[in-house]
Design a protein around this motif. Structure first.
Motif, PDB file in Angstrom:
ATOM      1  N   ALA A   1       0.839  -1.201   0.000  1.00 58.47           N
ATOM      2  CA  ALA A   1       0.000   0.000   0.000  1.00 58.47           C
ATOM      3  C   ALA A   1       0.871   1.248   0.000  1.00 58.47           C
ATOM      4  CB  ALA A   1      -0.925  -0.004   1.214  1.00 58.47           C
ATOM      5  N   GLY A   2       2.027   1.138   0.669  1.00 58.30           N
ATOM      6  CA  GLY A   2       2.982   2.236   0.668  1.00 58.30           C
ATOM      7  C   GLY A   2       2.375   3.536   1.135  1.00 58.30           C
ATOM      8  N   VAL A   3       2.433   4.546   0.281  1.00 57.36           N
ATOM      9  CA  VAL A   3       1.862   5.857   0.603  1.00 57.36           C
ATOM     10  C   VAL A   3       0.598   6.128  -0.210  1.00 57.36           C
ATOM     11  CG1 VAL A   3       4.101   6.790   1.245  1.00 57.36           C
ATOM     12  CG2 VAL A   3       3.311   7.031  -1.117  1.00 57.36           C
ATOM     13  N   ASN A   4       0.030   5.073  -0.781  1.00 50.77           N
ATOM     14  CA  ASN A   4      -1.152   5.256  -1.632  1.00 50.77           C
ATOM     15  C   ASN A   4      -2.423   5.558  -0.846  1.00 50.77           C
ATOM     16  OD1 ASN A   4       0.236   5.035  -4.008  1.00 50.77           O
ATOM     17  ND2 ASN A   4      -0.213   2.865  -4.322  1.00 50.77           N
ATOM     18  N   HIS A   5      -2.290   5.726   0.469  1.00 53.42           N
ATOM     19  CA  HIS A   5      -3.400   6.207   1.288  1.00 53.42           C
ATOM     20  C   HIS A   5      -3.501   7.730   1.233  1.00 53.42           C
ATOM     21  CE1 HIS A   5      -0.155   7.261   3.996  1.00 53.42           C
ATOM     22  NE2 HIS A   5       0.211   5.981   4.036  1.00 53.42           N
ATOM     23  N   ASN A   6      -2.472   8.379   0.662  1.00 58.76           N
ATOM     24  CA  ASN A   6      -2.449   9.840   0.521  1.00 58.76           C
ATOM     25  C   ASN A   6      -2.600  10.566   1.860  1.00 58.76           C
ATOM     26  OD1 ASN A   6      -2.125   9.477  -2.183  1.00 58.76           O
ATOM     27  ND2 ASN A   6      -4.072  10.367  -2.809  1.00 58.76           N
ATOM     28  N   GLY A   7      -2.133   9.916   2.935  1.00 59.95           N
ATOM     29  CA  GLY A   7      -2.186  10.546   4.245  1.00 59.95           C
ATOM     30  C   GLY A   7      -3.533  10.445   4.932  1.00 59.95           C
ATOM     31  N   ASP A   8      -4.416   9.606   4.408  1.00 62.16           N
ATOM     32  CA  ASP A   8      -5.786   9.477   4.918  1.00 62.16           C
ATOM     33  C   ASP A   8      -5.986   8.064   5.468  1.00 62.16           C
ATOM     34  OD1 ASP A   8      -8.522   9.195   5.312  1.00 62.16           O
ATOM     35  OD2 ASP A   8      -9.085  10.193   3.442  1.00 62.16           O
ATOM     36  N   ILE A   9      -6.224   7.926   6.759  1.00 64.53           N
ATOM     37  CA  ILE A   9      -6.361   6.611   7.374  1.00 64.53           C
ATOM     38  C   ILE A   9      -7.589   5.870   6.861  1.00 64.53           C
ATOM     39  CG2 ILE A   9      -7.630   7.415   9.399  1.00 64.53           C
ATOM     40  CD1 ILE A   9      -6.029   5.337  11.040  1.00 64.53           C
ATOM     41  N   THR A  10      -8.625   6.600   6.455  1.00 59.93           N
ATOM     42  CA  THR A  10      -9.804   5.941   5.887  1.00 59.93           C
ATOM     43  C   THR A  10      -9.451   5.242   4.585  1.00 59.93           C
ATOM     44  OG1 THR A  10     -11.269   7.581   6.888  1.00 59.93           O
ATOM     45  CG2 THR A  10     -12.157   6.292   5.064  1.00 59.93           C
ATOM     46  N   LEU A  11      -8.667   5.904   3.748  1.00 67.34           N
ATOM     47  CA  LEU A  11      -8.189   5.273   2.515  1.00 67.34           C
ATOM     48  C   LEU A  11      -7.281   4.089   2.830  1.00 67.34           C
ATOM     49  CD1 LEU A  11      -7.351   8.222   0.059  1.00 67.34           C
ATOM     50  CD2 LEU A  11      -9.218   6.561  -0.104  1.00 67.34           C
ATOM     51  N   ALA A  12      -6.471   4.235   3.878  1.00 65.40           N
ATOM     52  CA  ALA A  12      -5.573   3.144   4.265  1.00 65.40           C
ATOM     53  C   ALA A  12      -6.366   1.894   4.630  1.00 65.40           C
ATOM     54  CB  ALA A  12      -4.690   3.578   5.433  1.00 65.40           C
ATOM     55  N   LYS A  13      -7.469   2.064   5.334  1.00 67.29           N
ATOM     56  CA  LYS A  13      -8.295   0.911   5.703  1.00 67.29           C
ATOM     57  C   LYS A  13      -8.962   0.296   4.479  1.00 67.29           C
ATOM     58  CE  LYS A  13      -9.207   2.231  10.492  1.00 67.29           C
ATOM     59  NZ  LYS A  13     -10.230   2.609  11.498  1.00 67.29           N
ATOM     60  N   LYS A  14      -9.350   1.129   3.524  1.00 76.84           N
ATOM     61  CA  LYS A  14      -9.926   0.600   2.289  1.00 76.84           C
ATOM     62  C   LYS A  14      -8.881  -0.194   1.501  1.00 76.84           C
ATOM     63  CE  LYS A  14     -13.556   4.071   1.709  1.00 76.84           C
ATOM     64  NZ  LYS A  14     -14.091   5.185   0.857  1.00 76.84           N
ATOM     65  N   LEU A  15      -7.630   0.228   1.569  1.00 83.28           N
ATOM     66  CA  LEU A  15      -6.548  -0.531   0.944  1.00 83.28           C
ATOM     67  C   LEU A  15      -6.388  -1.892   1.624  1.00 83.28           C
ATOM     68  CD1 LEU A  15      -4.000   2.371   0.450  1.00 83.28           C
ATOM     69  CD2 LEU A  15      -4.869   0.924  -1.398  1.00 83.28           C
ATOM     70  N   ILE A  16      -6.497  -1.920   2.933  1.00 80.40           N
ATOM     71  CA  ILE A  16      -6.434  -3.189   3.663  1.00 80.40           C
ATOM     72  C   ILE A  16      -7.565  -4.107   3.216  1.00 80.40           C
ATOM     73  CG2 ILE A  16      -6.657  -4.267   5.933  1.00 80.40           C
ATOM     74  CD1 ILE A  16      -5.265  -1.736   7.079  1.00 80.40           C
ATOM     75  N   ASP A  17      -8.757  -3.553   3.082  1.00 74.98           N
ATOM     76  CA  ASP A  17      -9.904  -4.350   2.630  1.00 74.98           C
ATOM     77  C   ASP A  17      -9.639  -4.958   1.254  1.00 74.98           C
ATOM     78  OD1 ASP A  17     -11.303  -3.713   4.934  1.00 74.98           O
ATOM     79  OD2 ASP A  17     -12.370  -2.033   4.011  1.00 74.98           O
ATOM     80  N   ALA A  18      -9.062  -4.169   0.360  1.00 76.58           N
ATOM     81  CA  ALA A  18      -8.769  -4.654  -0.991  1.00 76.58           C
ATOM     82  C   ALA A  18      -7.716  -5.753  -0.961  1.00 76.58           C
ATOM     83  CB  ALA A  18      -8.299  -3.497  -1.877  1.00 76.58           C
ATOM     84  N   ALA A  19      -6.736  -5.608  -0.083  1.00 72.07           N
ATOM     85  CA  ALA A  19      -5.692  -6.630   0.040  1.00 72.07           C
ATOM     86  C   ALA A  19      -6.273  -7.939   0.567  1.00 72.07           C
ATOM     87  CB  ALA A  19      -4.584  -6.131   0.962  1.00 72.07           C
ATOM     88  N   VAL A  20      -7.170  -7.830   1.541  1.00 75.15           N
ATOM     89  CA  VAL A  20      -7.827  -9.028   2.083  1.00 75.15           C
ATOM     90  C   VAL A  20      -8.630  -9.723   0.997  1.00 75.15           C
ATOM     91  CG1 VAL A  20      -9.584  -9.841   3.697  1.00 75.15           C
ATOM     92  CG2 VAL A  20      -7.888  -8.158   4.449  1.00 75.15           C
ATOM     93  N   LYS A  21      -9.372  -8.959   0.231  1.00 72.96           N
ATOM     94  CA  LYS A  21     -10.196  -9.529  -0.838  1.00 72.96           C
ATOM     95  C   LYS A  21      -9.346 -10.242  -1.879  1.00 72.96           C
ATOM     96  CE  LYS A  21     -13.811  -8.356  -4.185  1.00 72.96           C
ATOM     97  NZ  LYS A  21     -14.648  -7.274  -4.756  1.00 72.96           N
ATOM     98  N   ALA A  22      -8.158  -9.717  -2.132  1.00 77.27           N
ATOM     99  CA  ALA A  22      -7.273 -10.325  -3.133  1.00 77.27           C
ATOM    100  C   ALA A  22      -6.622 -11.612  -2.633  1.00 77.27           C
ATOM    101  CB  ALA A  22      -6.192  -9.331  -3.553  1.00 77.27           C
TER     102      ALA A  22
END
Length: 333
Positions: A11-32
């Motif tokens: 995920a790196g810095v692709n959350h753009n400094g937003d923890i809500t986006l970071a959690k959505k990235l985690i969700d996508a990783a789990v789904k994959a």
């Protein structure tokens, strides 16, 4: 034993400094279905001077004119945010990882993760390598921009600080976002593995698409790391060289298929082939009517399907012997 490649969704810095986006990235990783999701942790003041410039790819991908300090400050998450992300990963059943970019953040992360990933930028940072080694945890070492001599120095530093080579995985990587195909040099992963007995070798990918990490698995990579994002069109330095969620799913499926296809390495018929062998292979049969006592030879014998009789590999055992019974044309000998 069936191979299992450890897949890290970066995920790196692709959350753009937003923890809500970071959690959505985690969700996508789990789904994959990846094994771990990884972020990056730093305090900007401890990482970079205020005068440091952005890399060219960062300028191109962000479309911003600012210092590296300003960019990193925008993308920085607090330590409390990482504690929250670790807890969220635990709830979702996925391993949390984050790469520290300086020693203070490394110390903070020691309580949150079972493995330390060292980024390519720290390959030659001897004090930092010793600091990480002191945590006595398995290490994943990226080697972008590095030479074989620099890798050797890093490994020696880690070994002398108490980290066994069996606890180190070295990742080949090209530090360019995205990486052009002609600069991938995937064979260097094999060079690394052969040059340093006892270590595992893997690959961290910055190319567009999924074919190179899949090829790396076929070549023996034990770890694959790949950037991903929720949307490649988002503003930020790494989105363009990242997979979207559907591409991440496709990569994981392709890697697991390759793992299955690699098999156990023994050359022997599979279960399904044993059935097909009876149909596809041939047997020695009577070419003409044969009377008991006739001498079997090329004139009264033939080779035909199916393959459930005497195989033609035993022709020399059959030819020039006396028939022990009478045969009709086409009958198995």
């Amino acid at each position: 034993m069936k191979k299992h490649t450890f897949i890290i969704a970066e995920a790196g810095v692709n959350h753009n400094g937003d923890i809500t986006l970071a959690k959505k990235l985690i969700d996508a990783a789990v789904k994959a279905g990846v094994d771990a999701v990884k972020f990056q942790t730093w305090k900007t003041e401890l990482l970079v001077t205020e005068q440091a410039e952005m890399a060219e790819y960062q300028k191109l991908n962000t479309q911003k004119v600012e210092s590296q300090f300003q960019m990193l400050k925008r993308l920085e998450l607090s330590y409390d945010a990482f504690v929250e992300l670790k807890q969220y990963c635990d709830q979702q059943g996925i391993m949390f990882l984050s790469t520290p970019d300086e020693e203070t953040s490394a110390t903070f992360l020691n309580d949150l993760q079972p493995i330390f990933k060292i980024g390519s930028g720290e390959l030659t940072n001897t004090p930092f390598l010793r600091h990480i080694a002191a945590f006595n945890k398995p290490i994943i070492l990226s080697t972008g921009m590095g030479t074989l001599a620099e890798i050797e120095h890093a490994l020696t530093t880690l070994n002398n600080a108490g980290v066994a080579r069996s606890n180190i995985t070295v990742l080949h990587v090209t530090t360019q976002y995205p990486t052009p195909m002609h600069e991938v040099n995937l064979s260097a992963m094999l060079t690394i593995k052969h040059a340093f007995p006892g270590i595992q070798a893997g690959y961290s990918d910055h190319t567009l698409g999924i074919e190179v990490p899949v090829a790396a698995v076929a070549l023996g990579a034990t770890i694959i790391e790949k950037h991903f994002t929720l949307d490649k069109n988002m503003a930020g330095p790494d989105h363009l060289a990242s997979l979207d969620p559907n591409e991440l799913i496709d990569m994981v499926k392709a890697i697991r298929n390759i793992e299955s296809a690699l098999g156990h390495g023994r050359k022997e018929p599979t279960e399904s082939e044993l059935e097909n062998r009876k149909i596809v292979r041939k047997s020695i049969v009577a070419a003409t009517s044969i009377t008991k006592g006739d001498i079997l030879n090329e004139h009264n014998l033939a080779i035909r399907r199916p393959g459930n009789g005497i195989p033609p590999s035993r022709w020399d055992d059959v030819a020039n012997t006396a028939a022990t019974k009478s045969y009709q044309p086409g009958e198995l000998i």
